[in-house]
Design a protein around this motif. Structure first.
Motif, PDB file in Angstrom:
ATOM      1  N   VAL A 261       0.876  -1.008   0.145  1.00 31.94           N
ATOM      2  CA  VAL A 261      -0.175   0.184   0.062  1.00 31.94           C
ATOM      3  C   VAL A 261       0.952   1.007  -0.039  1.00 31.94           C
ATOM      4  O   VAL A 261       1.953   1.461   0.893  1.00 31.94           O
ATOM      5  CB  VAL A 261      -1.182  -0.174   0.980  1.00 31.94           C
ATOM      6  N   ALA A 262       0.552   2.460  -0.758  1.00 31.78           N
ATOM      7  CA  ALA A 262       1.001   3.706  -1.266  1.00 31.78           C
ATOM      8  C   ALA A 262       0.519   4.886  -0.751  1.00 31.78           C
ATOM      9  O   ALA A 262      -0.630   5.226  -1.119  1.00 31.78           O
ATOM     10  CB  ALA A 262       2.141   3.691  -2.342  1.00 31.78           C
ATOM     11  N   ILE A 263       1.305   5.775  -0.163  1.00 30.56           N
ATOM     12  CA  ILE A 263       0.537   6.831  -0.305  1.00 30.56           C
ATOM     13  C   ILE A 263       1.852   8.370  -0.628  1.00 30.56           C
ATOM     14  O   ILE A 263       2.514   8.041  -0.961  1.00 30.56           O
ATOM     15  CB  ILE A 263       0.133   7.758   1.184  1.00 30.56           C
ATOM     16  N   SER A 264       0.736   9.531  -0.876  1.00 24.60           N
ATOM     17  CA  SER A 264       1.726  10.585  -1.336  1.00 24.60           C
ATOM     18  C   SER A 264       1.761  11.349  -0.115  1.00 24.60           C
ATOM     19  O   SER A 264       0.612  11.688   0.806  1.00 24.60           O
ATOM     20  CB  SER A 264       1.010  11.238  -2.667  1.00 24.60           C
ATOM     21  N   VAL A 265       3.054  12.022  -0.009  1.00 23.58           N
ATOM     22  CA  VAL A 265       3.271  13.307   0.587  1.00 23.58           C
ATOM     23  C   VAL A 265       3.648  14.677   0.308  1.00 23.58           C
ATOM     24  O   VAL A 265       4.818  14.675  -0.154  1.00 23.58           O
ATOM     25  CB  VAL A 265       4.696  13.052   1.837  1.00 23.58           C
ATOM     26  N   PHE A 266       2.758  15.415   0.267  1.00 26.60           N
ATOM     27  CA  PHE A 266       3.500  16.839  -0.253  1.00 26.60           C
ATOM     28  C   PHE A 266       3.097  18.027   0.742  1.00 26.60           C
ATOM     29  O   PHE A 266       4.315  18.177   1.185  1.00 26.60           O
ATOM     30  CB  PHE A 266       3.060  16.961  -1.652  1.00 26.60           C
ATOM     31  N   GLY A 267       1.976  18.621   0.476  1.00 29.94           N
ATOM     32  CA  GLY A 267       1.993  19.448   1.285  1.00 29.94           C
ATOM     33  C   GLY A 267       1.381  19.126   2.998  1.00 29.94           C
ATOM     34  O   GLY A 267       1.310  19.598   3.934  1.00 29.94           O
ATOM     35  N   HIS A 268       0.826  17.710   2.845  1.00 33.40           N
ATOM     36  CA  HIS A 268       0.952  16.847   3.520  1.00 33.40           C
ATOM     37  C   HIS A 268       1.761  16.863   5.440  1.00 33.40           C
ATOM     38  O   HIS A 268       1.399  17.265   6.551  1.00 33.40           O
ATOM     39  CB  HIS A 268       0.833  15.539   3.932  1.00 33.40           C
ATOM     40  N   ALA A 269       2.879  17.534   4.716  1.00 35.01           N
ATOM     41  CA  ALA A 269       4.426  17.242   5.874  1.00 35.01           C
ATOM     42  C   ALA A 269       4.230  18.931   6.396  1.00 35.01           C
ATOM     43  O   ALA A 269       5.115  18.824   8.007  1.00 35.01           O
ATOM     44  CB  ALA A 269       5.406  16.836   5.305  1.00 35.01           C
ATOM     45  N   TYR A 270       4.109  20.219   6.206  1.00 27.61           N
ATOM     46  CA  TYR A 270       4.164  21.110   6.166  1.00 27.61           C
ATOM     47  C   TYR A 270       3.180  21.473   7.898  1.00 27.61           C
ATOM     48  O   TYR A 270       3.173  21.859   8.281  1.00 27.61           O
ATOM     49  CB  TYR A 270       3.578  22.235   5.445  1.00 27.61           C
ATOM     50  N   ASN A 271       2.278  20.456   8.350  1.00 25.39           N
ATOM     51  CA  ASN A 271       2.100  20.848   9.240  1.00 25.39           C
ATOM     52  C   ASN A 271       1.393  20.073  10.110  1.00 25.39           C
ATOM     53  O   ASN A 271       0.761  19.619  11.414  1.00 25.39           O
ATOM     54  CB  ASN A 271      -0.046  20.842   8.655  1.00 25.39           C
ATOM     55  N   GLY A 272       2.975  19.331  10.333  1.00 25.96           N
ATOM     56  CA  GLY A 272       3.411  18.741  11.853  1.00 25.96           C
ATOM     57  C   GLY A 272       3.066  17.069  10.930  1.00 25.96           C
ATOM     58  O   GLY A 272       3.122  16.599   9.943  1.00 25.96           O
ATOM     59  N   THR A 273       3.332  16.309  13.039  1.00 27.96           N
ATOM     60  CA  THR A 273       2.422  15.524  12.155  1.00 27.96           C
ATOM     61  C   THR A 273       2.170  14.057  11.682  1.00 27.96           C
ATOM     62  O   THR A 273       2.399  12.896  11.419  1.00 27.96           O
ATOM     63  CB  THR A 273       4.396  14.173  12.762  1.00 27.96           C
ATOM     64  N   ASP A 274       1.093  14.426  11.758  1.00 28.43           N
ATOM     65  CA  ASP A 274      -0.287  14.816  11.800  1.00 28.43           C
ATOM     66  C   ASP A 274      -0.431  14.495  10.395  1.00 28.43           C
ATOM     67  O   ASP A 274      -0.637  15.846  10.325  1.00 28.43           O
ATOM     68  CB  ASP A 274      -0.874  14.240  13.146  1.00 28.43           C
ATOM     69  N   PHE A 275      -0.849  13.574   9.434  1.00 28.44           N
ATOM     70  CA  PHE A 275      -0.849  14.200   7.730  1.00 28.44           C
ATOM     71  C   PHE A 275      -2.340  13.815   7.407  1.00 28.44           C
ATOM     72  O   PHE A 275      -2.977  13.888   6.092  1.00 28.44           O
ATOM     73  CB  PHE A 275      -0.261  12.679   6.871  1.00 28.44           C
ATOM     74  N   GLY A 276      -3.050  14.103   8.688  1.00 27.74           N
ATOM     75  CA  GLY A 276      -4.507  13.796   8.322  1.00 27.74           C
ATOM     76  C   GLY A 276      -5.221  12.654   8.083  1.00 27.74           C
ATOM     77  O   GLY A 276      -5.013  11.727   8.608  1.00 27.74           O
ATOM     78  N   PRO A 277      -6.668  12.613   7.937  1.00 26.61           N
ATOM     79  CA  PRO A 277      -7.514  11.687   8.241  1.00 26.61           C
ATOM     80  C   PRO A 277      -7.647  10.881   7.315  1.00 26.61           C
ATOM     81  O   PRO A 277      -7.644   9.488   7.412  1.00 26.61           O
ATOM     82  CB  PRO A 277      -9.387  12.194   8.294  1.00 26.61           C
ATOM     83  N   TYR A 278      -7.190  11.486   5.850  1.00 28.83           N
ATOM     84  CA  TYR A 278      -7.393  10.019   4.510  1.00 28.83           C
ATOM     85  C   TYR A 278      -5.976   9.876   4.734  1.00 28.83           C
ATOM     86  O   TYR A 278      -6.152   8.727   4.307  1.00 28.83           O
ATOM     87  CB  TYR A 278      -7.436  10.642   4.162  1.00 28.83           C
ATOM     88  N   CYS A 279      -4.988  10.493   5.027  1.00 22.46           N
ATOM     89  CA  CYS A 279      -3.619   9.508   5.515  1.00 22.46           C
ATOM     90  C   CYS A 279      -3.819   8.187   6.219  1.00 22.46           C
ATOM     91  O   CYS A 279      -3.466   7.306   6.211  1.00 22.46           O
ATOM     92  CB  CYS A 279      -2.535  10.229   5.462  1.00 22.46           C
ATOM     93  N   ASP A 280      -4.438   8.535   7.881  1.00 26.01           N
ATOM     94  CA  ASP A 280      -4.439   7.896   8.651  1.00 26.01           C
ATOM     95  C   ASP A 280      -4.915   7.019   8.353  1.00 26.01           C
ATOM     96  O   ASP A 280      -5.129   5.162   8.478  1.00 26.01           O
ATOM     97  CB  ASP A 280      -5.199   8.477   9.581  1.00 26.01           C
ATOM     98  N   ASP A 281      -6.526   7.117   6.783  1.00 26.84           N
ATOM     99  CA  ASP A 281      -7.257   5.654   6.735  1.00 26.84           C
ATOM    100  C   ASP A 281      -6.764   4.763   5.805  1.00 26.84           C
ATOM    101  O   ASP A 281      -6.954   3.399   6.472  1.00 26.84           O
ATOM    102  CB  ASP A 281      -8.251   7.391   6.191  1.00 26.84           C
ATOM    103  N   VAL A 282      -5.416   5.293   5.425  1.00 26.75           N
ATOM    104  CA  VAL A 282      -4.727   4.286   4.625  1.00 26.75           C
ATOM    105  C   VAL A 282      -3.953   3.763   5.235  1.00 26.75           C
ATOM    106  O   VAL A 282      -3.896   1.996   4.768  1.00 26.75           O
ATOM    107  CB  VAL A 282      -3.743   5.151   3.789  1.00 26.75           C
ATOM    108  N   LEU A 283      -3.113   4.070   6.368  1.00 30.32           N
ATOM    109  CA  LEU A 283      -2.153   3.555   7.537  1.00 30.32           C
ATOM    110  C   LEU A 283      -3.431   2.605   7.775  1.00 30.32           C
ATOM    111  O   LEU A 283      -2.721   1.687   8.420  1.00 30.32           O
ATOM    112  CB  LEU A 283      -2.022   4.771   8.058  1.00 30.32           C
ATOM    113  N   GLN A 284      -4.197   2.473   8.696  1.00 33.41           N
ATOM    114  CA  GLN A 284      -4.818   2.186   8.970  1.00 33.41           C
ATOM    115  C   GLN A 284      -5.666   0.697   8.677  1.00 33.41           C
ATOM    116  O   GLN A 284      -5.623  -0.641   8.536  1.00 33.41           O
ATOM    117  CB  GLN A 284      -6.039   2.014   9.333  1.00 33.41           C
TER     118      GLN A 284
END
Length: 389
Positions: A261-284
């Motif tokens: 499973v893969a994700i993209s990380v672009f603007g995600h990383a500018y606001n701390g180490t929590d990359f948001g709920p959609y990213c959390d969904d992919v990890l889970q």
């Protein structure tokens, strides 16, 4: 004789400069020794500067949190080419031009464990020969194979919902292209991570889940039918607000069709180490299905400034902390000047090449040169569980 001495002194001053001449005049240092002394003084200054820069890089890297969340330490099932415990595969990309520039700027650094390249399902372009696309950049999978014999290939397969591309794929319109790619992949005899319809849930790709799943499965079935066993199939989410708010699971082709499973990380990383709920969904989701996670595309899209290292704290520290915390097994950094891509939306991003800032690149290598990150080596394929035929 006096005139001769004056001429000799003038010549000495011309060769060694005022400071060197004064040192010579005061202590009557033999010329050979003077040359050595001056060279030592100059090199010592450079050494001091380098040492100071190295110390700054270490301080920058020390801001990264390296603890791994036990929640994301789990056993992988039905996966290929996963690094051993405590290791992360390092990949760089993503065009012939950017990879060439990278090697030119960092010839003395360890070579990454893999390189990324792109192609599109309608045509067999950018695989065995160089292909320049409309943005002016080139793709060439075979060039990476030839130039980096002990590295993996991360192969990104463009397939979108627009122009009925996914529908045609599912109907078998591009079977001939998949078969040619299969033959090539089998011939290179190394691990390939194939991202089928990368960023499948991104609004920019307009992929309907049903069409995507049907096309994805057809591609995998064709490749397997050709007896290709050196490809790991990567299911790559945009990890942001999805197309038409479909559920993530709607695009999933099934455990038997997915290795990573893969994700993209672009603007995600500018606001701390929590990359948001959609990213959390992919990890889970990956955890639930016991699949390793790859950051398949990553870049600080607001740019790397030549005169400021602020981007390190604003993006890189968060990026690496996220990588450790969530036990990410592979990362792929795009070394790109986005202003030159001429792609709508993307061309508004900034110049984010590592070599824009020497101190940032020094910190990057201070981190990625750790043994944790797998680079090109004669042992790499074995570490990934791949044995050459």
């Amino acid at each position: 004789m006096v005139d001769g001495i004056k001429k000799k002194n003038a010549k000495t001053k011309e060769v060694f400069g005022r400071e060197g001449f004064e040192l010579y005049s005061t202590y009557r240092i033999p010329l050979t020794l003077l040359v050595l002394v001056l060279a030592w003084v100059e090199l010592s200054g450079q050494s001091i500067d380098k040492n100071a820069a190295d110390e700054i890089a270490k301080e920058m890297v020390s801001k990264i949190q390296t603890e791994i969340d036990p929640e994301f330490i789990y056993t992988y099932e039905g996966s290929k080419f996963v690094p051993p415990d405590g290791k992360t595969l390092l990949i760089m990309g993503q065009t012939v031009e950017s990879i060439t520039e990278y090697m030119d700027h960092f010839p003395n650094q360890p070579i990454p464990g893999g390189w990324s390249a792109y192609w599109g399902i309608p045509d067999f372009n950018g695989i065995t020969e160089s292909h320049k696309n409309e943005s002016g950049s080139s793709q060439n999978h075979q060039m990476l194979v030839d130039n980096f014999p002990n590295a993996v290939i991360q192969s990104a397969l463009w397939m979108v919902g627009k122009w009925n591309i996914a529908k045609f794929t599912g109907d078998g319109e591009y079977d001939r292209v998949v078969k040619k790619y299969s033959a090539w992949a089998k011939s290179v005899n190394r691990p390939i991570y194939l991202r089928i319809g990368y960023e499948f849930d991104g609004p920019h790709n307009e992929l309907e889940p049903g069409e995507y799943v049907r096309a994805y499965k057809r591609i995998v079935d064709l490749i397997r039918k050709k007896g290709v066993d050196n490809i790991a199939f990567v299911w790559h989410s945009y990890a942001s607000k999805p197309f038409k708010d479909y559920k993530l699971s709607a695009w999933y082709p099934g455990d038997e069709y997915v290795d990573w499973v893969a994700i993209s990380v672009f603007g995600h990383a500018y606001n701390g180490t929590d990359f948001g709920p959609y990213c959390d969904d992919v990890l889970q989701f990956a955890k639930q299905h016991k699949k390793p996670v790859m950051i398949a595309e990553a870049n600080p899209i607001h740019g790397i400034d030549s005169k400021s290292v602020e981007v390190w704290d604003q993006w890189f520290v968060n990026f690496f902390t996220f990588t450790y915390r969530n036990n990410i097994k592979a990362i792929s950094f795009i070394n790109e000047d986005w202003t030159q891509t001429r792609i709508p939306g993307i061309s508004e991003w900034k110049d984010s090449r590592l070599y824009n800032n020497e101190q940032v690149s020094r910190a990057w290598f201070e981190e990625t040169n750790k043994a944790r990150y797998l680079k090109q080596s004669t042992e790499l394929f074995k570490q990934l569980g791949f044995m050459k035929n």
